[in-house]
Motif scaffolding. Structure first.
Motif, PDB file in Angstrom:
ATOM      1  N   ILE A 170       0.836  -1.201   0.000  1.00 58.21           N
ATOM      2  CA  ILE A 170       0.000   0.000   0.000  1.00 58.21           C
ATOM      3  C   ILE A 170       0.871   1.251   0.000  1.00 58.21           C
ATOM      4  N   ILE A 171       0.430   2.201  -0.796  1.00 60.40           N
ATOM      5  CA  ILE A 171       1.121   3.485  -0.774  1.00 60.40           C
ATOM      6  C   ILE A 171       0.491   4.323   0.328  1.00 60.40           C
ATOM      7  N   ARG A 172       1.310   4.753   1.259  1.00 62.53           N
ATOM      8  CA  ARG A 172       0.760   5.484   2.400  1.00 62.53           C
ATOM      9  C   ARG A 172       0.782   6.988   2.232  1.00 62.53           C
ATOM     10  N   ASN A 173       1.789   7.507   1.552  1.00 60.92           N
ATOM     11  CA  ASN A 173       1.867   8.953   1.339  1.00 60.92           C
ATOM     12  C   ASN A 173       2.325   9.189  -0.079  1.00 60.92           C
ATOM     13  N   ILE A 174       1.796  10.240  -0.651  1.00 59.64           N
ATOM     14  CA  ILE A 174       2.289  10.650  -1.961  1.00 59.64           C
ATOM     15  C   ILE A 174       2.347  12.174  -1.916  1.00 59.64           C
ATOM     16  N   VAL A 175       3.537  12.707  -2.184  1.00 58.73           N
ATOM     17  CA  VAL A 175       3.757  14.145  -1.949  1.00 58.73           C
ATOM     18  C   VAL A 175       4.579  14.733  -3.087  1.00 58.73           C
ATOM     19  N   PHE A 176       4.210  15.905  -3.519  1.00 61.45           N
ATOM     20  CA  PHE A 176       4.987  16.622  -4.520  1.00 61.45           C
ATOM     21  C   PHE A 176       5.953  17.571  -3.825  1.00 61.45           C
ATOM     22  N   SER A 177       7.065  17.889  -4.516  1.00 65.23           N
ATOM     23  CA  SER A 177       7.927  18.940  -3.979  1.00 65.23           C
ATOM     24  C   SER A 177       7.294  20.281  -4.332  1.00 65.23           C
ATOM     25  N   ARG A 178       7.819  21.350  -3.720  1.00 68.77           N
ATOM     26  CA  ARG A 178       7.191  22.667  -3.896  1.00 68.77           C
ATOM     27  C   ARG A 178       7.205  23.146  -5.330  1.00 68.77           C
ATOM     28  N   ASN A 179       8.273  22.780  -6.046  1.00 67.94           N
ATOM     29  CA  ASN A 179       8.353  23.267  -7.423  1.00 67.94           C
ATOM     30  C   ASN A 179       7.661  22.313  -8.382  1.00 67.94           C
ATOM     31  N   GLY A 180       7.089  21.248  -7.856  1.00 67.40           N
ATOM     32  CA  GLY A 180       6.326  20.343  -8.699  1.00 67.40           C
ATOM     33  C   GLY A 180       7.166  19.427  -9.558  1.00 67.40           C
ATOM     34  N   GLN A 181       8.469  19.426  -9.339  1.00 65.09           N
ATOM     35  CA  GLN A 181       9.311  18.623 -10.220  1.00 65.09           C
ATOM     36  C   GLN A 181       9.516  17.205  -9.725  1.00 65.09           C
ATOM     37  N   TYR A 182       9.374  17.005  -8.444  1.00 62.74           N
ATOM     38  CA  TYR A 182       9.633  15.685  -7.893  1.00 62.74           C
ATOM     39  C   TYR A 182       8.454  15.211  -7.077  1.00 62.74           C
ATOM     40  N   LEU A 183       8.286  13.892  -7.074  1.00 65.41           N
ATOM     41  CA  LEU A 183       7.192  13.277  -6.351  1.00 65.41           C
ATOM     42  C   LEU A 183       7.786  12.204  -5.470  1.00 65.41           C
ATOM     43  N   LEU A 184       7.280  12.058  -4.258  1.00 66.27           N
ATOM     44  CA  LEU A 184       7.780  10.950  -3.456  1.00 66.27           C
ATOM     45  C   LEU A 184       6.621  10.085  -2.996  1.00 66.27           C
ATOM     46  N   THR A 185       6.893   8.786  -2.871  1.00 70.18           N
ATOM     47  CA  THR A 185       5.880   7.871  -2.362  1.00 70.18           C
ATOM     48  C   THR A 185       6.458   7.136  -1.174  1.00 70.18           C
ATOM     49  N   ASN A 186       5.589   6.911  -0.209  1.00 71.30           N
ATOM     50  CA  ASN A 186       5.986   6.159   0.975  1.00 71.30           C
ATOM     51  C   ASN A 186       5.136   4.898   0.987  1.00 71.30           C
ATOM     52  N   THR A 187       5.770   3.758   0.846  1.00 72.99           N
ATOM     53  CA  THR A 187       5.001   2.533   0.739  1.00 72.99           C
ATOM     54  C   THR A 187       5.196   1.629   1.952  1.00 72.99           C
ATOM     55  N   ASN A 188       4.294   0.671   2.044  1.00 72.80           N
ATOM     56  CA  ASN A 188       4.324  -0.230   3.195  1.00 72.80           C
ATOM     57  C   ASN A 188       5.537  -1.135   3.218  1.00 72.80           C
ATOM     58  N   ASP A 189       6.274  -1.198   2.096  1.00 67.25           N
ATOM     59  CA  ASP A 189       7.470  -2.025   2.112  1.00 67.25           C
ATOM     60  C   ASP A 189       8.652  -1.239   2.669  1.00 67.25           C
ATOM     61  N   ARG A 190       8.360  -0.193   3.418  1.00 66.99           N
ATOM     62  CA  ARG A 190       9.360   0.586   4.135  1.00 66.99           C
ATOM     63  C   ARG A 190      10.352   1.284   3.229  1.00 66.99           C
ATOM     64  N   MET A 191       9.873   1.651   2.055  1.00 61.86           N
ATOM     65  CA  MET A 191      10.751   2.376   1.149  1.00 61.86           C
ATOM     66  C   MET A 191      10.112   3.693   0.743  1.00 61.86           C
ATOM     67  N   ILE A 192      10.976   4.690   0.593  1.00 63.30           N
ATOM     68  CA  ILE A 192      10.522   5.965   0.054  1.00 63.30           C
ATOM     69  C   ILE A 192      11.113   6.075  -1.334  1.00 63.30           C
ATOM     70  N   ARG A 193      10.288   6.315  -2.296  1.00 64.33           N
ATOM     71  CA  ARG A 193      10.776   6.406  -3.664  1.00 64.33           C
ATOM     72  C   ARG A 193      10.597   7.825  -4.185  1.00 64.33           C
ATOM     73  N   ILE A 194      11.611   8.295  -4.925  1.00 66.03           N
ATOM     74  CA  ILE A 194      11.542   9.640  -5.496  1.00 66.03           C
ATOM     75  C   ILE A 194      11.378   9.490  -7.001  1.00 66.03           C
ATOM     76  N   TYR A 195      10.393  10.180  -7.528  1.00 61.61           N
ATOM     77  CA  TYR A 195      10.166  10.169  -8.976  1.00 61.61           C
ATOM     78  C   TYR A 195      10.358  11.562  -9.518  1.00 61.61           C
ATOM     79  N   GLU A 196      10.812  11.600 -10.756  1.00 62.47           N
ATOM     80  CA  GLU A 196      10.879  12.905 -11.382  1.00 62.47           C
ATOM     81  C   GLU A 196       9.653  13.073 -12.267  1.00 62.47           C
ATOM     82  N   ASN A 197       9.058  14.243 -12.192  1.00 59.73           N
ATOM     83  CA  ASN A 197       7.842  14.510 -12.943  1.00 59.73           C
ATOM     84  C   ASN A 197       8.230  14.927 -14.363  1.00 59.73           C
TER      85      ASN A 197
END
Lengths: 561, 321
Positions: free
Chosen positions: A218-245
């Motif tokens: 399950i994805i628990r949090n999904i958050v954009f950075s202030r400039n909208g360029q990066y997205l992060l997800t916090n999942t139940n597998d104890r990993m935070i992933r950073i994506y570029e938009n």
């Protein structure tokens, strides 16, 4: 973490707790766009707006009908409105300047997270993520809700979740999903329980792209950075992933439409996945492989360079700071209380964290003396330098010192009026005026309460004796509220006065030299008052300095009002 | 040869020609030396402070007296307007500051106590939720306007302070003192960011940021006014010709019709210099004692000046049509 820890001296991030804010039990926090005001939702249903410059309360928003704990707060883009979601299933929209409630709707479930549409300055649309059902778009003024699709069944298009799986006893078994707007609010990014990010065009209520994140967790949090360029997800597998938009900032939904025209995969799901690859690309993954910590409240720093997250373990208050390349740079550790919420200041290197006990801790950089500030021509050296003297340095009349030329052309025109634009807010279209500060109206003093407080305040040596005995609450509702509860507040304030003086305010480490100088200063005898000064005080001055030590005692009995 | 086909750069627009100021009115009302006079930010009101322990609010259009603020138990040295022109803060020798409402009923809203000696200078920050005050006890105190709480005490100098001023966004405070130094502080945590001048003599009698916050105008008690670029730490302009060796005379920028520096002088005149050219353009005579303070109207070409014990008046000057 596998990566080595970066030398913390290089970073621009906080290190120690500088101060804490206390008022009731606060549960969640949000900064306004410039970081000048901090909104905090409390357990008793009030939303407090702190003025971050003075660290005092600027306003309190309280709905008489709502006493339930606040679950989330969100500012509108230019700071004129605040959306508050409470655990009595309601959403309330407030006007900040007047402190008036604009609208209130009640939903079927308590909303855990509510976000105002970031595209307009007076938004009425918001994205609500309820406790255990799909995220929905709510129009607060009219009360209409539009549920967003959150799962894609294998055999077809994104079905709106009317097909809830009902268990025998009739309750729905939806697992929570989380969602957020992109920077200008035309798309909604949701993370569902299958570990996928769905990009939804909320105007058409259609899923436009799909990005698989992790299988099944399950994805628990999904958050954009202030400039909208990066997205992060916090999942139940104890990993935070950073994506570029990869999508453009504005009109991203149009780009997605065009994308759909070009793709021709047969299967809808494949089509969405193909579109998804064009929207987000994985940049980095963080985890604590040793302790396998579950993360809580992750977010970006104001400039998107750092990622912070709190540890969800109860009993510890730990904040992990990574840089975007994946290196863990610091672990901040606070008092042994669980962390509830976290926010990074939009502009300064400050972090604000909320603990389970309801206190808000402010983390800041640790300041040491800046030696080069003490004299105009001091310069701090990184390391010892060998000094090579000039030829004529020790001559009685060195040639070079005779003529002190100012190497500045005195005839250059000097511009005293024009101001440079603030680059940190480059995208602000100044068509709408931003609400940065709430007007500070001095609350009038109430004389009879002064006596009660004077006793306690005179104990403070360096005089918080300016203590106004009045409540630190909104000056607007001043008189009515104050009279009703004034005795209680006087007590509160005399206590507050003491705690403020002894508050956990980190002292700057003064250098030894600084202490020496201070010791000298205090020993300084009566100042030889030069007759400069608008008041020719020569006669009075002789008497005054001697009493300077006894002044604090005088105040208790002085009555200037 | 003069008229080649190539386009010629037009000459830059010349600054407006200086029109001399003339005396408009003399305002009497104080029974002792006037120490400070300031126009409000919206230009509708003028406030003056005096050693007679009172402040007077005047209408700046009719120049009539509107109200007298009484309450201090000793002379008032300085006053400051809040940005919305609603409140005045006054600094007095009775070691307190008072926040007054500038609208009827002109109450004293708050008394800020804490300084150990006469408070000499005061200023609001641009958002007006903070007040900075400098005192003879060598400290700067930062107060919260709303509650009157003292947020910070900065041990700034080794001799009495003569002026404090916030920069354009309120993040910096500049302070000048009799110990000859001019220092720049960070408002938020009171740390020293820079020392601009550090000679023991002469004393720095006044320091103020330029409207855009990039430059600092510093007056020193050797008859000199200098305009410093504080990031490079060098002074760019120097203004001479007035007398200033004993009193803390306040000077200011005049930007409504061309850029000038205006200052009082101990030879009983108001001096006006061209900002760029540094030459003195006019000396306004009429006062009978040292002109201790000058203030410029924010929109009109009007200057108000205040003078000491032998004079006790505020004079208003306007530019010729």
């Amino acid at each position: 973490m596998n990566a080595p820890i970066i030398d913390p001296l290089q970073g621009d991030f906080p290190e120690v707790i500088e101060e804490y804010l206390e008022h009731g039990i606060m549960k969640c926090i949000a900064f306004n766009r410039r970081g000048t005001l901090l909104a905090a939702g409390c357990a008793d249903g009030t939303c407090i707006i702190w003025d971050f410059e003075t660290r005092g309360i600027a306003k309190e928003l309280q709905d008489k009908d709502c006493n339930a704990a606040i679950t989330s707060v969100c500012w509108s883009k230019y700071g004129h409105r605040i959306l508050v979601s409470a655990s009595d299933k309601s959403l309330i929209l407030w006007d900040v300047l007047s402190g008036e409630k604009i609208a209130r709707t009640t939903l079927e479930q308590t909303v855990l997270q509510a976000r105002l549409h970031p595209g307009s300055s007076t938004p009425s649309l918001c994205l609500a993520c309820p406790f255990s059902s799909a995220p929905m778009i709510v129009d607060i003024i009219s009360g209409t809700t539009t549920v967003l699709p959150v799962l894609i069944s294998e055999a077809g298009n994104g079905i709106a979740p009317n097909a809830r799986s009902k268990t025998p006893d009739g309750s729905t078994t939806y697992s929570p999903s989380t969602a957020c707007f992109n920077k200008f609010g035309d798309l909604v990014y949701t993370g569902n329980s299958k570990g996928e990010i769905l990009i939804i065009d909320h105007g058409k209520v259609q899923v436009r792209a799909l990005v698989p994140v992790s299988s099944g967790s399950i994805i628990r949090n999904i958050v954009f950075s202030r400039n909208g360029q990066y997205l992060l997800t916090n999942t139940n597998d104890r990993m935070i992933r950073i994506y570029e938009n990869l999508l453009p900032m504005k009109d991203a939904h149009k780009v997605l439409d065009e994308l759909h025209e070009t793709l021709d995969e047969a299967d809808e799901v494949e089509k969405l996945k193909a579109a998804g690859t064009k929207c987000l690309s994985l940049v980095q993954e963080f985890q604590d492989s040793i302790n396998r910590i579950q993360w809580k409240a992750p977010c970006f720093s104001g400039d998107g360079e750092w990622v912070i997250s709190g540890s969800a373990s109860r009993g510890e208050h730990k904040i992990y700071i990574w840089d975007r390349a994946g290196h863990l740079v610091k672990i901040l550790e606070g008092p042994k209380e669980a962390l509830m919420d976290l926010a990074w200041h939009p502009v300064h290197p400050l972090i604000v964290s909320v603990s389970l006990t309801g206190l808000v801790y402010i983390w800041a950089k640790d300041y040491t003396e800046n030696w080069s500030a003490f004299a105009p021509d001091f310069k701090e050296l990184e390391e010892n330098e060998e000094y090579v003297e000039r030829e004529d340095e020790f001559d009685l009349m060195p040639e070079t010192e005779k003529v002190k030329e100012s190497d500045v052309n005195e005839d250059d025109p000097v511009d005293i009026l024009n101001v440079e634009k603030d680059s940190a807010f480059s995208d602000s279209d100044m068509s709408q005026e931003e609400l940065c500060f709430l007007p500070a109206i001095p609350c009038p003093e109430v004389p009879e309460q002064q006596e009660k407080c004077v006793g306690s305040s005179s104990k403070l040596p360096d005089g918080n004796q300016s203590e106004s005995p009045l409540s630190v609450e909104a000056g607007q509702n001043g008189h009515a509220a104050n009279n009703a509860s004034s005795p209680l507040e006087a007590m509160e304030n005399s206590v507050a006065g003491e705690t403020e003086g002894t508050r956990l305010k980190r002292r700057r480490r003064p250098s030894e030299k600084g202490l020496e100088l201070q010791a000298e200063k205090t020993k300084k005898p009566s100042k030889t008052m030069k007759p400069s000064g608008r008041l020719s005080k020569t006669s009075k001055s002789a008497a005054e300095p001697e009493s300077s030590n006894g002044v604090n005692g005088d105040y208790a009995s002085d009555d200037y009002s | 040869m003069a008229n080649s086909g190539a386009p010629v750069q037009p000459p830059p627009p010349s600054p407006p020609k200086f029109k001399p100021y003339r005396h408009l009115k003399t305002l009497t009302g104080h029974s002792r030396a006037v120490s400070c006079v300031k126009f409000s930010n919206d230009g509708t009101l003028l406030a003056s402070a005096s050693l007679d322990k009172t402040l007077i609010i005047w209408s700046s259009s009719s120049l009539s007296q509107l109200h007298r603020l009484v309450g201090h138990s000793d002379g008032v040295s300085d006053l400051a307007w809040s940005s919305d022109s609603q409140y005045i803060c006054s600094a007095s020798d009775d070691r307190t500051l008072r926040i007054w409402s500038a609208r009827p009923p002109f109450d004293c809203l708050k008394t800020l106590k804490g300084h150990a000696h006469a408070v000499f200078c005061v200023n609001f920050n641009p958002q007006s939720e903070l007040i900075a005050s400098g005192s003879f006890d060598e400290t700067i105190r930062v107060w919260e306007t709303k509650t009157g709480r003292c947020l910070n005490v900065i041990k700034a100098h080794s001799m009495p302070l003569t002026s404090v001023h916030f920069n354009r966004d309120g993040s910096l405070i500049v302070s000048g003192s009799h110990d000859g130094s001019c220092k720049i502080w960070d408002t938020q945590n009171g740390t020293l960011l820079k020392t601009l001048i550090d000679d023991k003599v002469p004393a720095v009698s006044f320091a103020k940021f330029s409207p855009n916050g990039k430059f600092i105008l510093v007056a020193t008690l050797n008859n000199t006014l200098k305009l410093w670029n504080y990031s490079t730490g060098k002074f760019l302009k120097i203004y001479l010709g007035h007398q200033n060796s004993s009193y803390c005379i306040m000077s200011t920028f005049s930007v409504t019709n061309g850029k000038y520096i205006v200052s009082g002088s101990e030879d009983h005149c108001v001096c006006i210099w061209d900002l760029q050219g540094k030459n003195m353009l006019q000396k306004l005579e009429g006062h009978k004692d040292t002109v201790i303070c000058v203030t410029c109207h924010p929109t009109e070409n009007k200057i108000a000046s205040a003078s000491l014990d032998n004079d006790r008046t505020v004079r208003v000057w306007v530019q010729e049509r």
